[in-house]
Design a protein around this motif. Sequence first.
Motif, PDB file in Angstrom:
ATOM      1  N   GLU A 142      -9.758  -2.566  -8.510  1.00  0.00           N
ATOM      2  CA  GLU A 142     -10.938  -2.273  -8.048  1.00  0.00           C
ATOM      3  C   GLU A 142     -11.954  -1.503  -8.776  1.00  0.00           C
ATOM      4  O   GLU A 142     -11.229  -0.473  -9.731  1.00  0.00           O
ATOM      5  CB  GLU A 142     -10.719  -1.369  -6.870  1.00  0.00           C
ATOM      6  N   LEU A 158      -3.876   3.191  -9.111  1.00  0.00           N
ATOM      7  CA  LEU A 158      -4.907   3.476  -8.080  1.00  0.00           C
ATOM      8  C   LEU A 158      -5.888   2.375  -7.612  1.00  0.00           C
ATOM      9  O   LEU A 158      -5.972   2.167  -6.641  1.00  0.00           O
ATOM     10  CB  LEU A 158      -5.794   4.717  -8.321  1.00  0.00           C
ATOM     11  N   GLN A 159      -6.302   1.763  -8.811  1.00  0.00           N
ATOM     12  CA  GLN A 159      -7.175   0.569  -8.549  1.00  0.00           C
ATOM     13  C   GLN A 159      -6.433  -0.743  -8.112  1.00  0.00           C
ATOM     14  O   GLN A 159      -7.307  -1.581  -7.556  1.00  0.00           O
ATOM     15  CB  GLN A 159      -7.917   0.308  -9.977  1.00  0.00           C
ATOM     16  N   ILE A 160      -5.141  -0.666  -8.245  1.00  0.00           N
ATOM     17  CA  ILE A 160      -4.528  -1.983  -7.495  1.00  0.00           C
ATOM     18  C   ILE A 160      -4.270  -1.258  -6.027  1.00  0.00           C
ATOM     19  O   ILE A 160      -4.285  -1.980  -5.220  1.00  0.00           O
ATOM     20  CB  ILE A 160      -3.236  -2.019  -8.369  1.00  0.00           C
ATOM     21  N   HIS A 161      -3.941  -0.210  -5.805  1.00  0.00           N
ATOM     22  CA  HIS A 161      -3.409   0.305  -4.543  1.00  0.00           C
ATOM     23  C   HIS A 161      -4.786   0.073  -3.410  1.00  0.00           C
ATOM     24  O   HIS A 161      -4.411  -0.332  -2.305  1.00  0.00           O
ATOM     25  CB  HIS A 161      -3.268   1.996  -4.834  1.00  0.00           C
ATOM     26  N   SER A 162      -5.714   0.354  -3.817  1.00  0.00           N
ATOM     27  CA  SER A 162      -7.240   0.178  -2.772  1.00  0.00           C
ATOM     28  C   SER A 162      -7.221  -1.409  -2.748  1.00  0.00           C
ATOM     29  O   SER A 162      -7.843  -1.693  -1.687  1.00  0.00           O
ATOM     30  CB  SER A 162      -8.195   0.784  -3.332  1.00  0.00           C
ATOM     31  N   VAL A 163      -6.854  -2.257  -3.690  1.00  0.00           N
ATOM     32  CA  VAL A 163      -7.204  -3.693  -3.475  1.00  0.00           C
ATOM     33  C   VAL A 163      -6.106  -4.022  -2.600  1.00  0.00           C
ATOM     34  O   VAL A 163      -6.386  -4.955  -1.790  1.00  0.00           O
ATOM     35  CB  VAL A 163      -6.859  -4.579  -4.998  1.00  0.00           C
ATOM     36  N   ALA A 187     -10.439   2.139   1.885  1.00  0.00           N
ATOM     37  CA  ALA A 187     -10.537   0.779   1.426  1.00  0.00           C
ATOM     38  C   ALA A 187     -10.427  -0.385   2.644  1.00  0.00           C
ATOM     39  O   ALA A 187     -10.983  -1.382   2.638  1.00  0.00           O
ATOM     40  CB  ALA A 187      -9.455   0.380   0.482  1.00  0.00           C
ATOM     41  N   ASN A 208     -11.221   6.659  -6.317  1.00  0.00           N
ATOM     42  CA  ASN A 208     -10.286   6.197  -7.300  1.00  0.00           C
ATOM     43  C   ASN A 208     -10.797   6.793  -8.648  1.00  0.00           C
ATOM     44  O   ASN A 208      -9.881   6.929  -9.464  1.00  0.00           O
ATOM     45  CB  ASN A 208     -10.408   4.737  -7.436  1.00  0.00           C
ATOM     46  N   VAL A 239       0.875  -1.244  -0.024  1.00  0.00           N
ATOM     47  CA  VAL A 239      -0.218  -0.126  -0.009  1.00  0.00           C
ATOM     48  C   VAL A 239       0.900   1.458  -0.031  1.00  0.00           C
ATOM     49  O   VAL A 239       0.925   2.288  -0.867  1.00  0.00           O
ATOM     50  CB  VAL A 239      -1.074   0.128   1.212  1.00  0.00           C
TER      51      VAL A 239
END
Lengths: 283, 235
Positions: free
Chosen positions: B207, A180-185, B176, B153, A157
Motif C-alpha cells: 500500500e 506496515l504496507q503489507i498489513h493494511s493490504v 483500511a 503507514n 492482519v
Amino acid sequence: MNLFNIISELEKVDPEIMDRLSHRRSALSALGSLGKKMALAAAPIAIGSAFNKAVGQNTLNTANEVLNYALLLEYLEEDFYAQALAAPTLAANLTSGSAARGAIQTIKNHETAHVNLLKAALGTNANPRPASFDFGNAFLTYPTFLTFAQAFEDTGVRAYKGQATKIQSANQPAILQTALQIHSVEARHAAHIRYMRRGAAAGGQSNIMPWVVGKEANGAPDAVYGAGNPAATFPAEDNITQATLTLTTGLGATYTAADVSAAFDEGLDNTTVTTIARSVVTF
Amino acid sequence: MSDSVVTKFLTRSLHRRSFFRIGGAVAAATTLTLAGCGDDPVAPTGSSVLSLGQADAGLLNYIYVLEQLEAAFYQQVLAAAPADMSTEDKDLLTQIYQHEVVHRELLLQALSVAGAGVLSNLEFTFASLSLSSRSGVLTAARMFEDLIVAAYNGAAPLFADGTYLLLLGKIVSVEARHAALMHDLLQPGSFADNSVVEASGTFAGLERTLTVAEVITELNKYLVIKVSADNLPTA
C-alpha cells in the motif's frame, strides 16, 4: 483456585518458572525478603499475566525469523487462492470475467507479490516453500471457501500486527515500513472477503461486517478471534480496553462494546497464529 | 514483545508495573481525567496557523487531527444524508463514524498523558466536496479513508517511542477495512486497486504511503484554521 497448586504444577512443567517470574517481574524481586510463593499468593490477580509474560509466545528472535514466519503465511495464502481459482467445485461461482473471480485473482496477485518481497528481503536466508498445503474441505462450496478466506485474512492482519513492535525493537525501520504496507493490504483483503460473504451467492450473510465485531467468528475457527499469548498484549478481538482505559465508558460518553471492539484489530503472537494455521491446513 | 506496550503507554508516568497494575490502571484513569482539565492550548506559530508540536506528541496530534477530520466528516454527512443513500449505506457509515469517534477520543486521552498541547475541537469545512449524492459522499469517504491509511503507514515508523506502534497498528487496519468498503460500495472489486496498492514493479503488493507534509497539504484543504507540521520528525 489454589495458587500453591498452580505454582507447583508450573514448576513440574517448567522447573525454572520461579526464576523466570522473579527475573521478569520487578515487583517480585522488590519483595525479596518475602518468600516468592508468599508474594505470589498475595497477588492472585497478577499471576496469570505474570506467567504469560514469563513464557511469552512471540518466539521469533531475529528479523530474519520474523520475515520467514511472514513468508510462510504468505506462501499459505498464495497457495490457498491459487487452489481456489483452479477448484472445479468453485468454478460456477468464480466464473471467468466475474467480479468474484477478479477479486480473488487480485488478492492472489498481492499474496504472490508479498512472497516475492519477503523472499527478496531474505535473500539466501529465505525458507523454501512447503512441499504442499492441504486445505481439507475448504473448497467444498463457495461459502466454505469464503469462510476459510476470512479466517486466513483476519489471521494475517493479526499476525503482522503482532510482529510490529518486534521488528521495531530490532531496529529495522525499512522492514517495519514494508510490513506496515503489507498489513493494511491484508486488512483490505479481509474487508472484501467479508463483504463478499454478505452477497447472495455466499448466503447473504448481512450480519457479517467488513470489520471484526466482538469475537464473532462467522463460522471461522474461534481461535482466529481469540486471545493470544500473553493475553495482556494480544487480547481477544472483543477487547474493549485500550491503554488501560475501558473505552465503552471511559471516554466521557458511552459507546457500545460492538463499536469499541470493531474500532481496533488486535495482534497475535506467532505461536498462536501457527497453531491456528496448523489446525486447518496440513503442511 | 516483553512488556505490554499499551499498558506502558498510559501508565508510564506512574512507573508502576507488575501486580500494581490493577491499582495503576485506576490511578491512570484518574490522572487522565485531571490532565484533561488542565491542557494548555497549543500556541499558534503565526497569525493563523496552529503548530502540531514536535516529536512523538506532535505525531500523536497529527493522527488526532486526522481522526477529528474523519469524525467531523461522517457526522456532517449522516446529519443530512443524501436521499439516494440506502438504509444499509447509512448503517455502515454510522458504524464507521462510531469507530472514528472512539479513535478520536482515545487519542485525546493519549495526548493528555503525553503531556502535549492538544489541538481539540478543530473546525472543518467540507464545502469544496459534493456531498449531495451517494456517489459524492462515498467518493469523499474513500478519499479520506485512503488518506488516513497512507498517513498512518507513513507516520508509524517516525515515532521514537515504540509504545505507540501497536496501538496505531490496531487502528490502521480498521481504517483500511473502512477504505476497502468505501471502494467496494462505489465500484465493486476495487477494494485494493492500483490507486492505493502498487500492482507491479519492485513495490508490488504494498500500500502506498504519504509523508506528513503530503498529508498536511490535503488536510489543510478542510481545516478552517490551518495546521503546520514544520516541527514534526520526517525520518
